[in-house]
Scaffold this motif. Structure first.
Motif, short mmCIF file in Angstrom:
data_model
loop_
_atom_site.label_atom_id
_atom_site.label_comp_id
_atom_site.label_asym_id
_atom_site.label_seq_id
_atom_site.Cartn_x
_atom_site.Cartn_y
_atom_site.Cartn_z
N UNK A 169 -5.44 -8.81 -15.03
CA UNK A 169 -5.10 -8.06 -16.25
C UNK A 169 -4.24 -6.85 -15.94
N UNK A 170 -3.67 -6.78 -14.75
CA UNK A 170 -2.89 -5.61 -14.34
C UNK A 170 -1.62 -5.47 -15.16
N UNK A 171 -1.18 -4.21 -15.32
CA UNK A 171 0.07 -3.92 -16.01
C UNK A 171 1.27 -4.31 -15.15
N UNK A 172 1.17 -4.04 -13.84
CA UNK A 172 2.23 -4.42 -12.89
C UNK A 172 1.58 -4.96 -11.63
N UNK A 173 2.32 -5.85 -10.92
CA UNK A 173 1.83 -6.44 -9.68
C UNK A 173 2.97 -6.38 -8.66
N UNK A 174 2.74 -5.72 -7.52
CA UNK A 174 3.78 -5.45 -6.53
C UNK A 174 3.46 -6.13 -5.20
N UNK A 175 4.51 -6.61 -4.53
CA UNK A 175 4.39 -7.18 -3.19
C UNK A 175 5.35 -6.43 -2.26
N UNK A 176 4.79 -5.85 -1.19
CA UNK A 176 5.55 -4.95 -0.32
C UNK A 176 5.60 -5.50 1.10
N UNK A 177 6.78 -5.48 1.70
CA UNK A 177 6.94 -5.92 3.08
C UNK A 177 7.94 -5.04 3.80
N UNK A 178 7.95 -5.14 5.11
CA UNK A 178 8.90 -4.37 5.92
C UNK A 178 10.27 -5.04 5.92
N UNK A 205 0.03 -5.63 -3.00
CA UNK A 205 -0.39 -6.43 -1.85
C UNK A 205 0.73 -6.45 -0.82
N UNK A 206 0.39 -6.81 0.40
CA UNK A 206 1.39 -6.93 1.46
C UNK A 206 2.08 -8.28 1.37
N UNK A 207 3.33 -8.32 1.77
CA UNK A 207 4.10 -9.56 1.70
C UNK A 207 3.50 -10.63 2.60
N UNK A 208 2.93 -10.21 3.73
CA UNK A 208 2.26 -11.13 4.65
C UNK A 208 0.99 -10.45 5.16
N UNK A 209 0.21 -11.19 5.94
CA UNK A 209 -1.01 -10.63 6.51
C UNK A 209 -0.74 -9.82 7.77
N UNK A 210 0.53 -9.69 8.19
CA UNK A 210 0.87 -8.91 9.38
C UNK A 210 0.54 -7.44 9.20
N UNK A 211 0.19 -6.77 10.30
CA UNK A 211 -0.19 -5.36 10.23
C UNK A 211 0.95 -4.48 9.74
N UNK A 212 2.19 -4.84 10.08
CA UNK A 212 3.32 -4.02 9.66
C UNK A 212 3.49 -4.05 8.14
N UNK A 213 3.37 -5.22 7.54
CA UNK A 213 3.47 -5.31 6.08
C UNK A 213 2.26 -4.66 5.42
N UNK A 214 1.09 -4.80 6.04
CA UNK A 214 -0.11 -4.16 5.51
C UNK A 214 0.07 -2.64 5.50
N UNK A 242 2.95 -1.02 5.36
CA UNK A 242 3.95 -0.69 4.34
C UNK A 242 3.33 -0.66 2.95
N UNK A 243 2.50 -1.66 2.64
CA UNK A 243 1.86 -1.72 1.32
C UNK A 243 0.89 -0.56 1.13
N UNK A 244 0.17 -0.21 2.21
CA UNK A 244 -0.76 0.92 2.13
C UNK A 244 -0.02 2.22 1.86
N UNK A 245 1.08 2.44 2.56
CA UNK A 245 1.86 3.67 2.37
C UNK A 245 2.56 3.68 1.01
N UNK A 246 2.94 2.51 0.51
CA UNK A 246 3.53 2.42 -0.84
C UNK A 246 2.51 2.92 -1.86
N UNK A 247 1.27 2.46 -1.75
CA UNK A 247 0.21 2.90 -2.66
C UNK A 247 -0.07 4.39 -2.48
#
Length: 258
Positions: A186-195, A59-68, A70-75
């Motif tokens: 039930x996820x194995x890992x849960x990640x939070x991504x931000x700029x 998930x993105x660290x915030x609802x901002x487009x920049x963090x969104x 970053x999270x999309x590109x991380x995935x």
């Protein structure tokens, strides 16, 4: 009548045996782990990488487009590395098509490696993802949803294990003030991504983007957070280091998306 001491010991032994059998089944269902190639990350992961037959949430660290973004590109970078071999395809399921294809290609996920599937609502997207996982022929499955309860994530985890295919569930923000990872999973890992601010350059221009990468939860391990340099064109992250100490790149090049 109280149980005899030797009876307690036998019960304890049976419980240990049953637990070992259960753990063996879990390990047998796991696929090869995909490492990040960064010891500071891989050494902190229980499997020294991402389980190739498991569910991982982002998930993105915030609802901002920049963090969104970053999270999309991380995935996308993770999916690109899972699909590194020729002929492997990633299924990307979503309800609203707002992906920027050139940006995905710049992290190694070109149009020849993606199969898109669009559903009308989250339930449709989750069903598409589950079918893709059980097929077993895909390199990776990504699904974007706003809502997925624990039953849904349990089904995805089982489907990933059965199809021996990694599942990346991108949880989009529903409300600005609430993190999507607040929901049980039930996820194995849960990640939070931000700029994060990029390193200043000695000349005019933009440095390599940096992300705040936080592992909020993992099975069998502890959470942690790091600041990393964004994906290059092979989907690989990097640990920031002073430019004077940076070695000449031998792998993917870094390109800035417009």
């Amino acid at each position: 009548m109280l149980p005899m001491p030797h009876s307690n010991e036998r019960m304890r032994s049976e419980q240990i045996t049953a637990l070992r059998a259960e753990l063996a089944q879990v390990r047998e269902g796991r696929g090869p782990a995909l490492g990040f190639g960064i010891p500071e990350v891989d050494d902190r992961l229980a499997d020294h990488g991402l389980d190739g037959a498991g569910l991982h949430e982002i998930t993105a660290a915030t609802a901002n487009l920049t963090d969104d973004a970053a999270a999309t590109l991380f995935a996308a970078g993770i999916a690109a590395r899972f699909a590194n071999a020729p002929g492997f395809t990633v299924l990307w399921a979503l309800s609203r098509f707002d992906l920027y294809a050139p940006g995905l290609e710049q992290v190694g996920l070109g149009p020849d490696k993606i199969l898109y599937a669009q559903g009308r609502k989250d339930a449709d997207v989750l069903a598409l993802a589950e079918d893709g996982l059980r097929d077993g022929s895909l390199a990776c499955v990504i699904a974007e949803v706003k809502t997925a309860d624990q039953t849904a994530t349990r089904r995805l985890q089982l489907a990933a294990s059965d199809g021996r295919t990694p599942m990346l569930l991108y949880r989009r923000h529903r409300m600005r003030e609430r993190c999507p990872l607040a929901q049980p999973s039930s996820a194995m890992t849960r990640w939070r991504i931000g700029c994060a601010p990029s390193a200043p350059l000695p000349h005019a221009g933009l440095g390599r983007a940096r992300w705040s990468v936080e592992l909020v939860r993992q099975r069998g391990g502890n959470p942690f957070s790091l600041e990393l340099e964004a994906c290059d064109d092979t989907g690989c992250l990097a640990l920031p280091c002073p430019s004077a100490d940076r070695a000449v790149a031998t792998g993917g090049a870094v390109r800035q998306a417009a």
